[in-house]
Motif scaffolding. Sequence first.
Motif, PDB file in Angstrom:
ATOM      1  N   LEU A 189       0.842  -1.088  -0.089  1.00 50.26           N
ATOM      2  CA  LEU A 189      -0.104   0.097   0.068  1.00 50.26           C
ATOM      3  C   LEU A 189       0.867   1.253  -0.038  1.00 50.26           C
ATOM      4  CD1 LEU A 189      -2.887  -0.955   2.682  1.00 50.26           C
ATOM      5  CD2 LEU A 189      -2.927  -1.158   0.273  1.00 50.26           C
ATOM      6  N   LYS A 190       0.763   2.064  -0.755  1.00 57.72           N
ATOM      7  CA  LYS A 190       1.304   3.435  -0.882  1.00 57.72           C
ATOM      8  C   LYS A 190       0.883   4.379  -0.001  1.00 57.72           C
ATOM      9  CE  LYS A 190       3.484   3.799  -5.453  1.00 57.72           C
ATOM     10  NZ  LYS A 190       3.655   4.610  -6.688  1.00 57.72           N
ATOM     11  N   MET A 191       1.613   4.854   0.811  1.00 62.68           N
ATOM     12  CA  MET A 191       1.011   5.880   1.865  1.00 62.68           C
ATOM     13  C   MET A 191       1.665   7.168   1.734  1.00 62.68           C
ATOM     14  SD  MET A 191       0.636   3.268   5.041  1.00 62.68           S
ATOM     15  CE  MET A 191       0.323   1.505   4.579  1.00 62.68           C
ATOM     16  N   PHE A 192       0.850   8.227   1.733  1.00 59.16           N
ATOM     17  CA  PHE A 192       1.286   9.636   1.945  1.00 59.16           C
ATOM     18  C   PHE A 192       0.876   9.908   3.198  1.00 59.16           C
ATOM     19  CE2 PHE A 192       0.188  13.937   1.605  1.00 59.16           C
ATOM     20  CZ  PHE A 192       1.606  14.649   1.311  1.00 59.16           C
ATOM     21  N   ILE A 193       1.754   9.591   4.248  1.00 57.85           N
ATOM     22  CA  ILE A 193       1.649   9.850   5.711  1.00 57.85           C
ATOM     23  C   ILE A 193       2.701  10.609   6.207  1.00 57.85           C
ATOM     24  CG2 ILE A 193      -0.251   8.204   5.936  1.00 57.85           C
ATOM     25  CD1 ILE A 193       2.025   6.453   7.338  1.00 57.85           C
ATOM     26  N   ARG A 194       2.553  11.218   7.515  1.00 60.18           N
ATOM     27  CA  ARG A 194       3.524  12.021   8.051  1.00 60.18           C
ATOM     28  C   ARG A 194       4.064  10.794   8.781  1.00 60.18           C
ATOM     29  NH1 ARG A 194      -0.135  16.108  11.137  1.00 60.18           N
ATOM     30  NH2 ARG A 194      -1.645  14.605  10.516  1.00 60.18           N
ATOM     31  N   ASN A 195       5.622  10.889   8.753  1.00 63.19           N
ATOM     32  CA  ASN A 195       6.468   9.817   9.367  1.00 63.19           C
ATOM     33  C   ASN A 195       7.643  10.343   9.806  1.00 63.19           C
ATOM     34  OD1 ASN A 195       8.527   9.134   7.110  1.00 63.19           O
ATOM     35  ND2 ASN A 195       6.483   9.370   6.138  1.00 63.19           N
ATOM     36  N   SER A 196       8.445   9.368  10.619  1.00 64.94           N
ATOM     37  CA  SER A 196      10.102   9.540  10.727  1.00 64.94           C
ATOM     38  C   SER A 196      11.038   8.957  10.117  1.00 64.94           C
ATOM     39  CB  SER A 196      10.063   9.497  12.419  1.00 64.94           C
ATOM     40  OG  SER A 196       9.011  10.334  13.036  1.00 64.94           O
ATOM     41  N   SER A 197      10.524   8.340   8.891  1.00 65.75           N
ATOM     42  CA  SER A 197      11.652   7.466   8.316  1.00 65.75           C
ATOM     43  C   SER A 197      12.412   8.371   7.432  1.00 65.75           C
ATOM     44  CB  SER A 197      10.486   6.562   7.061  1.00 65.75           C
ATOM     45  OG  SER A 197      11.471   5.787   6.414  1.00 65.75           O
ATOM     46  N   LYS A 198      13.655   7.597   7.474  1.00 63.01           N
ATOM     47  CA  LYS A 198      14.904   8.581   6.771  1.00 63.01           C
ATOM     48  C   LYS A 198      14.749   8.162   5.217  1.00 63.01           C
ATOM     49  CE  LYS A 198      17.334   9.529  10.511  1.00 63.01           C
ATOM     50  NZ  LYS A 198      16.249   9.391  11.488  1.00 63.01           N
ATOM     51  N   MET A 232       2.165   0.148  19.475  1.00 67.34           N
ATOM     52  CA  MET A 232       3.332  -0.049  18.770  1.00 67.34           C
ATOM     53  C   MET A 232       3.745   0.954  17.924  1.00 67.34           C
ATOM     54  SD  MET A 232       3.564  -3.775  17.009  1.00 67.34           S
ATOM     55  CE  MET A 232       2.836  -5.405  17.996  1.00 67.34           C
ATOM     56  N   ILE A 233       2.844   1.779  17.282  1.00 72.47           N
ATOM     57  CA  ILE A 233       3.147   2.763  16.659  1.00 72.47           C
ATOM     58  C   ILE A 233       3.991   4.001  17.491  1.00 72.47           C
ATOM     59  CG2 ILE A 233       2.438   4.990  15.370  1.00 72.47           C
ATOM     60  CD1 ILE A 233       0.204   2.791  14.243  1.00 72.47           C
ATOM     61  N   THR A 234       3.604   3.924  18.541  1.00 72.75           N
ATOM     62  CA  THR A 234       4.344   5.053  19.482  1.00 72.75           C
ATOM     63  C   THR A 234       5.351   4.624  20.154  1.00 72.75           C
ATOM     64  OG1 THR A 234       2.670   4.659  21.160  1.00 72.75           O
ATOM     65  CG2 THR A 234       2.222   6.523  19.773  1.00 72.75           C
ATOM     66  N   GLN A 235       5.728   3.362  20.554  1.00 71.28           N
ATOM     67  CA  GLN A 235       6.430   2.890  21.184  1.00 71.28           C
ATOM     68  C   GLN A 235       7.459   2.034  20.533  1.00 71.28           C
ATOM     69  OE1 GLN A 235       7.002   3.394  25.139  1.00 71.28           O
ATOM     70  NE2 GLN A 235       8.874   3.230  23.897  1.00 71.28           N
ATOM     71  N   GLY A 236       7.174   1.129  19.566  1.00 74.42           N
ATOM     72  CA  GLY A 236       7.633   0.320  18.710  1.00 74.42           C
ATOM     73  C   GLY A 236       7.350  -1.079  18.779  1.00 74.42           C
ATOM     74  N   ALA A 237       8.043  -1.937  18.265  1.00 75.07           N
ATOM     75  CA  ALA A 237       7.414  -3.218  18.087  1.00 75.07           C
ATOM     76  C   ALA A 237       7.110  -4.057  19.433  1.00 75.07           C
ATOM     77  CB  ALA A 237       8.292  -4.216  17.028  1.00 75.07           C
ATOM     78  N   GLU A 238       6.351  -4.689  19.703  1.00 73.03           N
ATOM     79  CA  GLU A 238       6.051  -5.455  20.818  1.00 73.03           C
ATOM     80  C   GLU A 238       7.188  -6.705  20.779  1.00 73.03           C
ATOM     81  OE1 GLU A 238       2.285  -6.913  21.666  1.00 73.03           O
ATOM     82  OE2 GLU A 238       2.865  -8.456  23.147  1.00 73.03           O
ATOM     83  N   GLY A 239       7.948  -7.066  22.229  1.00 72.74           N
ATOM     84  CA  GLY A 239       8.772  -8.029  22.054  1.00 72.74           C
ATOM     85  C   GLY A 239      10.217  -7.480  21.725  1.00 72.74           C
ATOM     86  N   LEU A 240      10.265  -6.372  21.029  1.00 74.73           N
ATOM     87  CA  LEU A 240      11.564  -5.748  20.805  1.00 74.73           C
ATOM     88  C   LEU A 240      11.772  -4.332  21.736  1.00 74.73           C
ATOM     89  CD1 LEU A 240      13.753  -6.289  18.924  1.00 74.73           C
ATOM     90  CD2 LEU A 240      12.987  -4.718  17.497  1.00 74.73           C
ATOM     91  N   ALA A 298      15.257   1.026  14.423  1.00 80.55           N
ATOM     92  CA  ALA A 298      15.603  -0.078  15.067  1.00 80.55           C
ATOM     93  C   ALA A 298      14.402  -0.781  15.834  1.00 80.55           C
ATOM     94  CB  ALA A 298      16.688   0.144  15.988  1.00 80.55           C
ATOM     95  N   TYR A 299      13.504   0.112  16.323  1.00 84.53           N
ATOM     96  CA  TYR A 299      12.447  -0.270  17.050  1.00 84.53           C
ATOM     97  C   TYR A 299      11.001   0.021  16.313  1.00 84.53           C
ATOM     98  CZ  TYR A 299      15.569  -1.233  20.722  1.00 84.53           C
ATOM     99  OH  TYR A 299      16.763  -1.888  21.619  1.00 84.53           O
ATOM    100  N   GLY A 300      10.876   0.730  15.387  1.00 84.95           N
ATOM    101  CA  GLY A 300       9.815   1.535  14.892  1.00 84.95           C
ATOM    102  C   GLY A 300       9.160   2.501  15.672  1.00 84.95           C
ATOM    103  N   LYS A 301       9.787   2.868  16.699  1.00 80.95           N
ATOM    104  CA  LYS A 301       9.358   3.826  17.487  1.00 80.95           C
ATOM    105  C   LYS A 301       8.776   5.369  16.925  1.00 80.95           C
ATOM    106  CE  LYS A 301      10.232   6.473  21.750  1.00 80.95           C
ATOM    107  NZ  LYS A 301      11.522   6.998  22.627  1.00 80.95           N
ATOM    108  N   TRP A 302       7.670   5.609  17.120  1.00 80.56           N
ATOM    109  CA  TRP A 302       7.299   6.838  16.627  1.00 80.56           C
ATOM    110  C   TRP A 302       7.384   7.239  15.227  1.00 80.56           C
ATOM    111  CZ3 TRP A 302       4.523   9.231  20.518  1.00 80.56           C
ATOM    112  CH2 TRP A 302       4.396  10.755  20.112  1.00 80.56           C
ATOM    113  N   LYS A 303       7.755   6.079  14.373  1.00 81.24           N
ATOM    114  CA  LYS A 303       7.816   6.221  12.863  1.00 81.24           C
ATOM    115  C   LYS A 303       6.774   6.896  12.313  1.00 81.24           C
ATOM    116  CE  LYS A 303      10.153   3.948   9.160  1.00 81.24           C
ATOM    117  NZ  LYS A 303      10.919   2.676   8.876  1.00 81.24           N
ATOM    118  N   TYR A 304       5.692   6.071  12.722  1.00 82.45           N
ATOM    119  CA  TYR A 304       4.226   6.476  11.942  1.00 82.45           C
ATOM    120  C   TYR A 304       3.258   7.167  12.703  1.00 82.45           C
ATOM    121  CZ  TYR A 304       6.472   2.769   9.355  1.00 82.45           C
ATOM    122  OH  TYR A 304       7.304   1.723   8.744  1.00 82.45           O
ATOM    123  N   ALA A 305       3.759   7.821  13.939  1.00 84.38           N
ATOM    124  CA  ALA A 305       2.884   8.330  14.975  1.00 84.38           C
ATOM    125  C   ALA A 305       2.075   9.271  14.419  1.00 84.38           C
ATOM    126  CB  ALA A 305       3.763   9.173  16.049  1.00 84.38           C
ATOM    127  N   GLY A 306       0.810   9.318  14.568  1.00 85.12           N
ATOM    128  CA  GLY A 306      -0.103  10.178  14.080  1.00 85.12           C
ATOM    129  C   GLY A 306      -1.195   9.566  13.631  1.00 85.12           C
TER     130      GLY A 306
END
Lengths: 313, 613
Positions: free
Chosen positions: B59-68, B417-425, B455-463
Amino acid sequence: MKQARVKENKFRNAKAAEKRKLFLISIPFLIFITAFSYVPLLGWVISFFIYYPGIPFSKMEFVGLKNFEAFFYNKKQVITVVRNTFVLSGLIILTLPLPAIFAILLNEIRNLKFKKLVQTFSTIPYFISYVLLYLAFTTILSPSDGMLNTLLVDNLGILDKPLNVLTNEKIAWTVQTATYLFKNLGYNAILYLSAIASIDTQLYEAAEVDGAGRFDKIWHITVPGLLPTFVVLLVLQIGSVLSGAGFEQYYVFGNGMIMDKLEVIDTYTYKMGIVQGNYSFGTAMSMMKSVLSVGLMLIANTLVKKIRGSSIF
Amino acid sequence: MKNKWLRLMALTMSAVMAFSVAGCGDKAASDTTASKDDSAAVKAEADGAEVAEDEVVTLKMFIRNSSKYTGLQEDPVAKYIEEKLGIRIELTVDSSLGSTTAQASTFDELLATKLATNDMDDIMDFGSTSGNPECVTNLQNAAEAGMIMPLDDLVAEYTTNLSSDPRLTVRNDYRRENMYSDGKFYSVGGWGGMGLDQLPGAAVWIRWDAYKEMGYPEIKSDDQLLEVLAQMQEKYPETPAGDKIYAVGGGFADAQGMGDGFLNRDYPLTKGYESLEGNYAVYFNHATREVENLLSDADSVFWNGVEFYFKANQMGLLDPGAMTMSSSEYSEKVNKGQYLAGYNGWTFMGKEAVLEGLGMADSGYMPLDPFDDVESMALYWESVLGGNEFAISSTCEHPDKAIQFLDWCMSEEGSRMITQGAEGLAYTVDENGTPSLTEQFKTDNAEGVVDMAEAYGKWKYAGINAFQHIDTDANGNYIQPEQTPDVENYSAVKKDALANYYKADSFTEHFTTLKTADGEDLPTILWGSYAAAIGTKPDDIKQKYGQINDFMYKQIFKMVYAADEAEYETLKAEAIEEVNNLGIDDVFNWYDTRMKEIRGNLDALIDEAVKAY
């Protein structure tokens, strides 16, 4: 006689075939220009409607010239914007001879390595984006920790207070013109250098025989040789007088303290049109600017034609 | 031979040109073809043709994010989504269009361009209704133009959270009844809830170690603050690295809406006022839930804010570079410990480890108690109707998957998960459903070296998540486990402030029981839903506030940097007169009337929805 006619026909056919070939080759270019330069002009039509992205044309409300009138809503602001546009463009036009002078001086350098070094260093800024240029300028000129102020205030103690070059309204026009020159001087000089290269060297040789010195040769051969190029650039610059140095420079270098001096038609249209989602207004402004620019260019062209007897068109 | 080469070159160039033109052919035409193919595929599915259920779709997504980077995402949260939902995330924008104020503005501009050219990705982030005044208008127009699809049937058929969680159904109902005109809803509301901040971001944050050393002098007004800051600046002229320290700074060089945010957003918010939709013309008083015209009142908190910065500059307390700095440069200086105080607590909080790394052990920033002129404090962030808008474009080939993705984002698990990162990790959940951070996560997070988003997915897709990080789940645990107070491991400044300044057992206990100067309970809710409901404005109102904003953006900096008191007062009088000429009363009256309508429609709904948290 018959042989001559056949020969003539053959020549005509070959010429026609050559023309056809050239025409066919030019077709993609014509399509390209039509597709990317003329077809988008159809979008101007939204200037006369209230346009929202995605809404079908049939559902748009026709508002006539309302979007054009909106430009004059705040007359005080409009006067400022138009004044800034003309002043900044005027300053650029005034500096038009500088690249020619620079090219002449460059041409006079006899040390080839030094000449190339100067040419390279003066051309590089043209390829640096305005964003990077701004970063470089702030690194040098920042009042708090810029290199210049650190040197003048902290290290040498020459000044009591740091210089505010980028936020000083009084020198904003000068700073922007200097910035424009820093970025474009070397690149624009290339055009003049190529014009100098095309001047017949026999003219210089003949002048030398006649006892002309270096300055005489420049004044009587090089300068007249550069005039056609200068005229072309002058006409083009007058055509873009409503853009000044372009949107990017004023947008990047602009800040609250100097926006009263840097707000030009492009930045104003961007703010009121794109940022606020008033696409119709933005298009109306852009259309008005394009029409005026073409008009100005034609007037300049006609004047030059009358004065010099030659012109672009 | 030469001619042959010339011909070849000419033909090649012509061919390239022809391909370029052809390549810019009507996208809609090719989309239509694809759409027909999809229809065929859907039909084949309905007819019983075999479609692998575990097929992974992109899925192509136009969303605000913290990806590099843009393109397919490989972080642990993206991997989890791929495994659980069979969806691969392909971002079309990266962190350069992320979630800071500056980036959000750029994002909104790009969104406008995408809408204007009908260049829609599968999932479209229409931004924040409170942050982008055009948000609702954009949504309504996109819905009317058929650019985004109605979600009613999709939600009913494919979702569990969006269709049954009362905290979410109220958001859908609100959109169906108030936002769109055809009885359907076209967007889901993310980033909502009733989160409680332990420490108020909108307050005066001060270098606590320095303040402590001065014996916590009482500060109840801007003037007292300036006096204390002047003493502090004299005592701490530079950082251990030799960088100059200033009392306050700013990133004033940013464009209108960002550069002036220090004065028209941050300062008024510490007093309980919020600039509505970023406009100077109208402010929302969170204590009374009413709008006010602060600019016309020469004694209002707005002018106090400008005066504060003017005085700071006069006293040599304002960083002289503020006018040429962007917000990100300002943040960098905060991270280097070059400022002693600021009105935007989010820039200053949690800097203890960073400062320690720079040789400033036991240093950090903490908020002062509210001054006498504070009318409310933003502790609870009300956004029960959802603050960010997400839609599925009509050209999306897998709307079922798209809604399932959004449904997961709207769950408590997704929000966590979106705000903290992946569960288990990033965290683990015990048998009671209580999440706790992993040791590795704590170490990496504290050191500040690891890219936590990757590394964890933390806050990457927050919002895009349903609930704010400071909201709590059904078990009373914070959505973002990191928010759980870790009293034992509080930093030195936190412990000191709690014990010796706030004199309370917890920050929440202290800040939720504060009183106003009149002895009343200090209101603590920042109401987000009202501003989000404003919607489309008439063109003349937009024109007027556009002109006012533009004028004020220039005027306030002239005032801050005025040579003396006389010039300041002249500029102030000029500003008040000019905004009146530009029609501030018309703008204010329009917003006032609109807000009364909104309150009539939403007060009961919001008050009821608040109870669900």
